[in-house]
Write an enzyme that holds these catalytic residues in place. Structure first.
Site, PDB file in Angstrom:
ATOM      1  N   HIS A 165      98.958  31.299 -28.681  1.00 11.95           N
ATOM      2  CA  HIS A 165      97.948  32.153 -28.034  1.00 11.95           C
ATOM      3  C   HIS A 165      98.412  33.591 -28.045  1.00 11.95           C
ATOM      4  O   HIS A 165      99.593  33.879 -27.870  1.00 11.95           O
ATOM      5  CB  HIS A 165      97.638  31.691 -26.607  1.00 11.95           C
ATOM      6  CG  HIS A 165      98.829  31.453 -25.764  1.00 11.95           C
ATOM      7  ND1 HIS A 165      99.626  30.332 -25.882  1.00 11.95           N
ATOM      8  CD2 HIS A 165      99.394  32.207 -24.794  1.00 11.95           C
ATOM      9  CE1 HIS A 165     100.614  30.398 -25.018  1.00 11.95           C
ATOM     10  NE2 HIS A 165     100.506  31.530 -24.347  1.00 11.95           N
ATOM     11  N   GLN A 191     104.134  35.062 -27.243  1.00 11.09           N
ATOM     12  CA  GLN A 191     105.436  34.487 -26.887  1.00 11.09           C
ATOM     13  C   GLN A 191     105.534  33.211 -27.723  1.00 11.09           C
ATOM     14  O   GLN A 191     104.882  32.218 -27.420  1.00 11.09           O
ATOM     15  CB  GLN A 191     105.491  34.217 -25.387  1.00 11.09           C
ATOM     16  CG  GLN A 191     105.082  35.472 -24.589  1.00 11.09           C
ATOM     17  CD  GLN A 191     105.660  35.536 -23.196  1.00 11.09           C
ATOM     18  OE1 GLN A 191     106.702  36.153 -22.985  1.00 11.09           O
ATOM     19  NE2 GLN A 191     105.000  34.907 -22.249  1.00 11.09           N
ATOM     20  N   HIS A 218      98.192  37.120 -26.142  1.00  6.91           N
ATOM     21  CA  HIS A 218      97.844  37.762 -24.872  1.00  6.91           C
ATOM     22  C   HIS A 218      97.265  39.141 -25.190  1.00  6.91           C
ATOM     23  O   HIS A 218      97.873  39.908 -25.944  1.00  6.91           O
ATOM     24  CB  HIS A 218      99.094  37.998 -24.016  1.00  6.91           C
ATOM     25  CG  HIS A 218      99.779  36.761 -23.535  1.00  6.91           C
ATOM     26  ND1 HIS A 218      99.606  36.263 -22.277  1.00  6.91           N
ATOM     27  CD2 HIS A 218     100.664  35.933 -24.136  1.00  6.91           C
ATOM     28  CE1 HIS A 218     100.364  35.180 -22.103  1.00  6.91           C
ATOM     29  NE2 HIS A 218     101.012  34.957 -23.230  1.00  6.91           N
ATOM     30  N   HIS A 227     100.695  25.830 -27.346  1.00  7.35           N
ATOM     31  CA  HIS A 227      99.530  26.055 -28.202  1.00  7.35           C
ATOM     32  C   HIS A 227      99.522  27.569 -28.455  1.00  7.35           C
ATOM     33  O   HIS A 227      99.467  28.338 -27.491  1.00  7.35           O
ATOM     34  CB  HIS A 227      98.262  25.619 -27.442  1.00  7.35           C
ATOM     35  CG  HIS A 227      97.024  25.565 -28.261  1.00  7.35           C
ATOM     36  ND1 HIS A 227      96.017  24.655 -28.021  1.00  7.35           N
ATOM     37  CD2 HIS A 227      96.604  26.317 -29.310  1.00  7.35           C
ATOM     38  CE1 HIS A 227      95.034  24.844 -28.889  1.00  7.35           C
ATOM     39  NE2 HIS A 227      95.369  25.850 -29.679  1.00  7.35           N
TER      40      HIS A 227
HETATM   41  P1  AMP Z   1     102.799  31.767 -22.247  1.00  5.42           P
HETATM   42  O1  AMP Z   1     103.805  31.761 -21.131  1.00  5.42           O
HETATM   43  O2  AMP Z   1     102.982  32.895 -23.225  1.00  5.42           O
HETATM   44  O3  AMP Z   1     102.760  30.404 -22.900  1.00  5.42           O
HETATM   45  O4  AMP Z   1     101.390  32.045 -21.576  1.00  5.42           O
HETATM   46  C1  AMP Z   1     100.599  31.049 -21.002  1.00  5.42           C
HETATM   47  C2  AMP Z   1      99.369  31.714 -20.459  1.00  5.42           C
HETATM   48  O5  AMP Z   1      98.409  30.721 -20.202  1.00  5.42           O
HETATM   49  C3  AMP Z   1      99.594  32.480 -19.146  1.00  5.42           C
HETATM   50  O6  AMP Z   1      98.996  33.765 -19.234  1.00  5.42           O
HETATM   51  C4  AMP Z   1      98.885  31.605 -18.113  1.00  5.42           C
HETATM   52  O7  AMP Z   1      98.397  32.337 -17.015  1.00  5.42           O
HETATM   53  C5  AMP Z   1      97.780  31.020 -18.965  1.00  5.42           C
HETATM   54  N1  AMP Z   1      97.204  29.772 -18.490  1.00  5.42           N
HETATM   55  C6  AMP Z   1      97.856  28.633 -18.126  1.00  5.42           C
HETATM   56  N2  AMP Z   1      96.976  27.679 -17.765  1.00  5.42           N
HETATM   57  C7  AMP Z   1      95.733  28.222 -17.919  1.00  5.42           C
HETATM   58  C8  AMP Z   1      94.415  27.746 -17.699  1.00  5.42           C
HETATM   59  N3  AMP Z   1      94.158  26.503 -17.266  1.00  5.42           N
HETATM   60  N4  AMP Z   1      93.388  28.589 -17.927  1.00  5.42           N
HETATM   61  C9  AMP Z   1      93.622  29.851 -18.370  1.00  5.42           C
HETATM   62  N5  AMP Z   1      94.830  30.354 -18.599  1.00  5.42           N
HETATM   63  C10 AMP Z   1      95.888  29.560 -18.376  1.00  5.42           C
END
Ligand code: AMP
Length: 155
Positions: A97, A84, A99, A95
């Site tokens: 990432h 995303q 999925h 940041h």
């Molecule tokens: P997005 O909405 O694509 O930015 O996804 C953010 C992702 O980060 C989601 O899957 C959250 O569940 C995950 N997330 C947020 N905070 C943490 C954390 N402290 N540790 C692990 N995953 C996290």
């Protein structure tokens, strides 16, 4: 690496199960499906367009290695691999990432429902300051330790 700065969050080493030269993978605090993990560049880069070529290569080679292992570890038959990229695409953590979500036949009523689930879950993690429905550190640590055994560390 002591802790990993993931946008506005700090990821403990106990959550990390894989590291390469430029990327790191860790278990999700609120997975949409079992085995939903995240892969990020080590450098804090907000958007995909801001990654260097070396970071893109490392991120996607890491994603390929991890997706194969995760699919088999969670007895999946497929994988959803998604980024995303930017707030209007559902990004809530600033940041980059990737999925990785292992998939099974019939895991959702409609196959592409996973994307609305992904969008909804991220928003709820971002809004939920009570942490009531988040996983415990112990639970995440156990999953990461068991996943780490699947990989020969390159870092
Ligand atoms: P997005 O909405 O694509 O930015 O996804 C953010 C992702 O980060 C989601 O899957 C959250 O569940 C995950 N997330 C947020 N905070 C943490 C954390 N402290 N540790 C692990 N995953 C996290």
């Amino acid at each position: 690496m002591s802790v990993f700065r993931f946008g506005q969050h700090l990821i403990r080493t106990t959550q990390i199960f894989f590291q390469s030269d430029l990327s790191v993978a860790f278990v999700n605090i609120k997975p949409v499906v079992r085995g939903h993990v995240l892969v990020s560049p080590k450098r804090l880069v907000k958007r995909f367009k801001d990654l260097s070529r070396d970071e893109i290569t490392d991120l996607f080679v890491s994603t390929q290695i991890i997706a194969e292992k995760i699919e088999s570890a969670y007895k999946g038959t497929s994988c959803t691999i998604a980024i995303q990229d930017g707030p209007d695409a559902g990004q809530t953590v600033n940041h980059v990432h990737v999925h990785i979500l292992p998939r099974k036949p019939g895991d959702f009523e409609e196959n592409d429902q996973i994307y609305s689930e992904l969008n909804a879950h991220s928003k709820s993690v971002a809004l939920d300051s009570t942490r009531s429905d988040r996983r415990t550190e112990e639970d995440m640590g156990e999953e990461a330790a068991s996943l780490a055994k699947l990989f020969v560390s390159t870092k």
